[in-house]
Write an enzyme that holds these catalytic residues in place. Structure first.
Site, PDB file in Angstrom:
ATOM      1  N   TRP A 209      -7.147   2.573  15.664  1.00 46.28           N
ATOM      2  CA  TRP A 209      -5.695   2.378  15.513  1.00 46.28           C
ATOM      3  C   TRP A 209      -5.467   1.372  14.389  1.00 46.28           C
ATOM      4  O   TRP A 209      -5.668   0.185  14.577  1.00 46.28           O
ATOM      5  CB  TRP A 209      -5.115   1.867  16.840  1.00 46.28           C
ATOM      6  CG  TRP A 209      -3.629   1.707  16.883  1.00 46.28           C
ATOM      7  CD1 TRP A 209      -2.858   0.857  16.145  1.00 46.28           C
ATOM      8  CD2 TRP A 209      -2.721   2.419  17.723  1.00 46.28           C
ATOM      9  NE1 TRP A 209      -1.546   0.987  16.474  1.00 46.28           N
ATOM     10  CE2 TRP A 209      -1.423   1.947  17.449  1.00 46.28           C
ATOM     11  CE3 TRP A 209      -2.880   3.412  18.689  1.00 46.28           C
ATOM     12  CZ2 TRP A 209      -0.287   2.413  18.103  1.00 46.28           C
ATOM     13  CZ3 TRP A 209      -1.748   3.880  19.350  1.00 46.28           C
ATOM     14  CH2 TRP A 209      -0.469   3.382  19.048  1.00 46.28           C
ATOM     15  N   ASP A 210      -5.019   1.857  13.251  1.00 41.72           N
ATOM     16  CA  ASP A 210      -4.905   0.986  12.077  1.00 41.72           C
ATOM     17  C   ASP A 210      -3.461   0.498  11.885  1.00 41.72           C
ATOM     18  O   ASP A 210      -2.504   1.090  12.421  1.00 41.72           O
ATOM     19  CB  ASP A 210      -5.378   1.764  10.836  1.00 41.72           C
ATOM     20  CG  ASP A 210      -6.039   0.862   9.806  1.00 41.72           C
ATOM     21  OD1 ASP A 210      -5.768  -0.346   9.826  1.00 41.72           O
ATOM     22  OD2 ASP A 210      -6.814   1.376   8.983  1.00 41.72           O
TER      23      ASP A 210
ATOM     24  N   ASP B 131     -12.476  -5.481   6.406  1.00 42.74           N
ATOM     25  CA  ASP B 131     -12.799  -4.417   5.454  1.00 42.74           C
ATOM     26  C   ASP B 131     -13.952  -4.830   4.550  1.00 42.74           C
ATOM     27  O   ASP B 131     -14.469  -4.011   3.802  1.00 42.74           O
ATOM     28  CB  ASP B 131     -11.575  -4.085   4.586  1.00 42.74           C
ATOM     29  CG  ASP B 131     -10.702  -3.022   5.233  1.00 42.74           C
ATOM     30  OD1 ASP B 131     -11.144  -2.394   6.204  1.00 42.74           O
ATOM     31  OD2 ASP B 131      -9.565  -2.826   4.766  1.00 42.74           O
TER      32      ASP B 131
ATOM     33  N   CYS C  74      -7.499  -2.075  14.282  1.00 40.22           N
ATOM     34  CA  CYS C  74      -7.814  -2.326  12.884  1.00 40.22           C
ATOM     35  C   CYS C  74      -6.516  -2.723  12.208  1.00 40.22           C
ATOM     36  O   CYS C  74      -5.442  -2.245  12.578  1.00 40.22           O
ATOM     37  CB  CYS C  74      -8.368  -1.044  12.263  1.00 40.22           C
ATOM     38  SG  CYS C  74      -8.785  -1.210  10.518  1.00 40.22           S
TER      39      CYS C  74
ATOM     40  N   ARG D 250       0.846  -1.197   0.000  1.00 39.80           N
ATOM     41  CA  ARG D 250       0.000   0.000   0.000  1.00 39.80           C
ATOM     42  C   ARG D 250       0.890   1.259   0.000  1.00 39.80           C
ATOM     43  O   ARG D 250       0.630   2.208   0.718  1.00 39.80           O
ATOM     44  CB  ARG D 250      -0.940   0.010   1.208  1.00 39.80           C
ATOM     45  CG  ARG D 250      -2.231   0.775   0.916  1.00 39.80           C
ATOM     46  CD  ARG D 250      -3.041   1.019   2.160  1.00 39.80           C
ATOM     47  NE  ARG D 250      -4.340   1.559   1.836  1.00 39.80           N
ATOM     48  CZ  ARG D 250      -5.018   2.360   2.609  1.00 39.80           C
ATOM     49  NH1 ARG D 250      -4.533   2.722   3.791  1.00 39.80           N
ATOM     50  NH2 ARG D 250      -6.186   2.797   2.266  1.00 39.80           N
TER      51      ARG D 250
HETATM   52  C1  GLA Z   1      -7.833   0.259   6.306  1.00 35.29           C
HETATM   53  C2  GLA Z   1      -9.015   0.110   7.228  1.00 35.29           C
HETATM   54  C3  GLA Z   1     -10.189   0.889   6.673  1.00 35.29           C
HETATM   55  C4  GLA Z   1      -9.785   2.343   6.522  1.00 35.29           C
HETATM   56  C5  GLA Z   1      -8.552   2.450   5.651  1.00 35.29           C
HETATM   57  C6  GLA Z   1      -8.029   3.867   5.612  1.00 35.29           C
HETATM   58  O1  GLA Z   1      -8.044  -0.385   5.114  1.00 35.29           O
HETATM   59  O2  GLA Z   1      -9.329  -1.228   7.422  1.00 35.29           O
HETATM   60  O3  GLA Z   1     -11.295   0.763   7.529  1.00 35.29           O
HETATM   61  O4  GLA Z   1      -9.564   2.897   7.789  1.00 35.29           O
HETATM   62  O5  GLA Z   1      -7.512   1.625   6.120  1.00 35.29           O
HETATM   63  O6  GLA Z   1      -6.899   3.983   4.855  1.00 35.29           O
END
Ligand code: GLA
Length: 708
Positions: free
Chosen positions: A440-441, A508, A486, A406
């Site tokens: 928090w991703d 997602d 997340c 990504r």
């Molecule tokens: C990930 C998360 C999504 C969103 C995107 C943002 O894919 O799972 O829910 O927050 O990042 O870039």
């Protein structure tokens, strides 16, 4: 409760007993609770061991492998002593379960190296789940290396099938059951995170019942089952020994992450025990038992393309329908107009926020909504201020092109300087926005594990120690904030994270049909209380399929309800439908979020699937039932319910849905509802059903006890 008779220890939980003979490191029994109280002597000499090591004639997969100072790898750990502890020892630097109970500490020593192996078994007063961990201590004057230290080993006799929860991004935790016959099979992650691909929760299923295992860890893990010609089935779970080599200086110790294990007579009983354990002994803080807010998240509604006006329009519409929390997702910081730039630049994008984060957050709060914020603290884009000023913060192998996923690199969290930086900037985001919720991703896994002065064999675990140092400090610093983890959806959905984040973005993939499976798979080992579940727009952005708004809501009721679409674009009728959904959800929120959660039908085979949540007193329940396809002249769709009081009589109604005006209403006994199959003649009578052959047909049932 732990009882001792000489070398024999009986570890008792409300419904199970585990019997260990300490001096010979044997398992004598693990299963349904023993009430007779003894007669263990004839069972001595069991081939079932509580740990195993290289050296000697046991060639089955081992749980401990130590590289001695001279390079030799044989050990002969032998019994030294044991203790019952009333305080559960903490595991330094790692998350672990908590609560009142007793811990059995067993010590074994390898005399030539003076290394000591400690095993810990904790039983809690109110749970059938047992927490197990281990520790190696270097008692010699020379450095040695830990090459493998599993958290738990359980030996059984017989043949077991191995159930794992596997998938990919957008298809997490699909249940797979394997007969492995004789041989060895392992489930693992080498990705630096617990992964979308193979969750650390596994089950061994045999004639005697089911044994579930999980790891309180978010990094590389490995769970294996080996079945030998001699009839032994060995399960070993712990940190992955892939690339692992941990230096132990004289006097130092290495602690494994904590594992949990549970015996139950059935999958349903195992899931209930795991759910209760996680809710009581893993999740912590102010939000542990609090009802979670209904949120709207702007990600699928806007992606990166938003400004103040768009955000406020969504928030306004959301407020009108009863939503309680607005979550501002990716794109509010630095020059973040797409996913190629700005990760790491946690300063406000004035233009997109219309004057800064606080300004936008205040406006949203003025509307009567709480404000939540998205961050991805462990990552960096090369096109960022942070990278330009601190290129050495990124995780890279010197002289090699790093792998980008990504378009981003990971930060080197094994380095304390980087940890301190992340803590400072993320704390500042939370403080200056006044957020009451943080998402928090972590959108990619590790590929270039390397840090200056960090031995390669220690890198992955040192990353995790750095990560846990950060999340433990930040969550302590903001005790009122609700944290949702997340990882590109559910890529780090594990017990390590649930010690800090009270909930997690399950996947997602927000398509109702796919979600039904993902949530069902997740529910084997995890409660609905940790699963974020959102209603999104149609055609669905992941699958292109369309399902009625009511179907999307019904399925989202299997977790923590949110909406993830541009609510300002809903029609008047849709606004009314959503408002009715949210009102219904709030009325039944306690039951839906904290009741006993069961799977109905089979999401991984057959046509009927769903879930059911039953109040602790069994007086009320809600079930969602679905048929995945309309079969012309096929069998009448039918379902049996679960978890009710068999001798009570229930009034059963269906929720009025825009596509099902005909509300069913009848009374029936709990035993009948659970044992007979209720035919659902009108499940396919959804007026819009002909538009899309892949439509998911759902109905929601509400149960109220009317007679005991
Ligand atoms: C990930 C998360 C999504 C969103 C995107 C943002 O894919 O799972 O829910 O927050 O990042 O870039």
């Amino acid at each position: 409760m732990i009882r001792r008779k000489g070398p024999v220890f009986c570890l008792e939980t409300p419904n199970t007993t585990l019997v260990i003979k300490a001096d010979t490191a044997e398992y004598l029994y693990y299963g349904k609770k023993l009430v007779s109280g003894g007669g263990f002597e004839p069972f001595f000499g069991s081939p079932r061991k509580i740990f195993s090591q290289y050296g000697g004639d046991d060639y089955t997969e081992y749980s401990v492998l130590l590289e001695n100072a001279d390079g030799g790898m044989s050990t002969a750990f032998a019994f030294s002593k044991c203790k019952i502890l009333t305080e559960k020892p903490e595991i330094a630097g790692l998350p672990s379960s908590y609560g009142t109970g007793k811990t059995l500490e067993l010590k074994y020593v390898d005399l030539p190296t003076k290394a000591a192996l400690y095993l810990y078994y904790t039983v809690f007063d109110d749970s059938d789940v047992i927490a197990v961990s281990s520790k190696l201590v270097n008692g010699s004057k020379k450095e040695m290396h830990v090459r493998r230290l599993a958290s738990v080993q359980l030996d059984l006799m017989g043949d077991y099938s191995f159930v794992t929860f596997e998938g990919t991004w957008a298809r997490e935790r699909q249940k797979i059951s394997r007969e492995i016959g004789k041989g060895v099979f392992y489930n693992d992650s080498k990705k630096g995170g617990s992964s979308h691909d193979r969750n650390p929760f596994v089950i061994a299923e045999g004639e005697d019942g089911v044994y579930g295992f999980n790891l309180i860890y978010s990094g590389n893990h490995k769970e294996l089952l080996e079945q030998t010609q001699s009839g032994r089935a060995r399960i070993v779970c712990g940190i992955n020994d892939f690339m692992f080599r941990w230096a132990l200086a004289p006097g130092e110790e290495f602690a494994s992450p904590e594992a949990v294990m549970c015996y139950a007579p059935s999958e349903d009983a195992l899931s209930l025990a795991m759910h209760a354990f996680i809710s009581e002994h893993i999740v912590r803080g102010k939000w542990k038992k609090r009802e979670r807010p209904v949120l709207v998240n702007n990600w699928e509604g806007t992606y990166f393309d938003f400004n103040e006006e768009k955000i406020l329009n969504i928030a306004r519409a959301a407020k009108e329908t009863g939503v309680e929390l607005f979550v501002l997702d990716d794109g509010w910081f630095g020059n973040r107009c797409d996913d190629r730039r700005a990760l790491g630049d946690w300063f406000d994008n004035e233009e997109k926020t219309g004057g800064g984060l606080k300004h936008l957050a205040d406006k949203i709060r003025e509307m009567g909504l709480d404000f939540g914020i998205w961050v991805e603290p462990e990552m960096i884009n090369e096109d960022s201020e942070l990278y330009r000023s601190h290129p050495n913060f990124a995780m890279k192998v010197p002289g090699r092109e790093p792998t980008r996923m990504r378009n981003q690199l990971c930060l080197n969290l094994a380095d304390e300087k980087v940890q301190n930086y992340v803590m400072r900037v993320i704390s500042d985001v939370i403080a200056r926005s006044g957020a009451s919720y943080v998402k928090w991703d972590y959108n990619r896994m590790l590929t270039d594990p390397f840090g200056k002065n960090i031995p390669q064999g220690e890198y992955f675990h040192r990353y995790m120690l750095g990560y846990y140092r950060i999340v433990s400090r930040i969550t302590k610093k903001f005790p009122s904030v609700l944290f949702e983890g997340c990882s590109g959806g559910g890529g780090r959905f594990d017990l390590g994270n649930f010690c800090y984040f009270q909930q997690y973005w399950t996947s997602d993939d927000t398509d109702a049909r796919e979600r039904l499976k993902i949530q069902a798979g997740s529910s084997y080992g995890y409660p609905q209380t940790v699963m974020g579940a959102h209603v999104s727009a149609c055609p669905n952005h992941q699958t292109g399929d369309s399902n009625p708004l009511e179907t999307r809501f019904n399925i989202a009721c299997g977790g923590l309800l949110g909406y993830e679409l541009d609510m300002s674009k809903l029609t008047e009728d849709e606004m009314k439908t959503v408002a009715a959904q949210i009102a219904f959800y709030k009325e039944n929120r306690k039951l839906l979020q904290f009741g006993d959660h069961y799977r109905l039908g089979d999401a991984f085979g057959g046509n009927m699937a769903g879930f059911m949540t039953v109040s602790k007193d069994k007086n009320t329940a809600i079930a969602v039932v679905s048929a995945s396809e309309y079969i012309i002249c096929g069998p009448v769709p039918s379902i049996s319910f679960k978890g009710l009081n068999p001798s009570a009589v229930y009034e059963v109604t269906t929720r009025e849905q825009v596509n099902y005006k005909n509300v069913l209403s009848f009374t029936a006994g709990g035993d009948l509802l659970m044992n007979a199959k209720l035919p659902l003649h009108d499940l396919y009578s959804d007026t819009q059903s002909w538009e899309n052959s892949r439509r998911l047909y759902t109905r929601m049932f509400i149960f109220k006890k009317v007679k005991s």
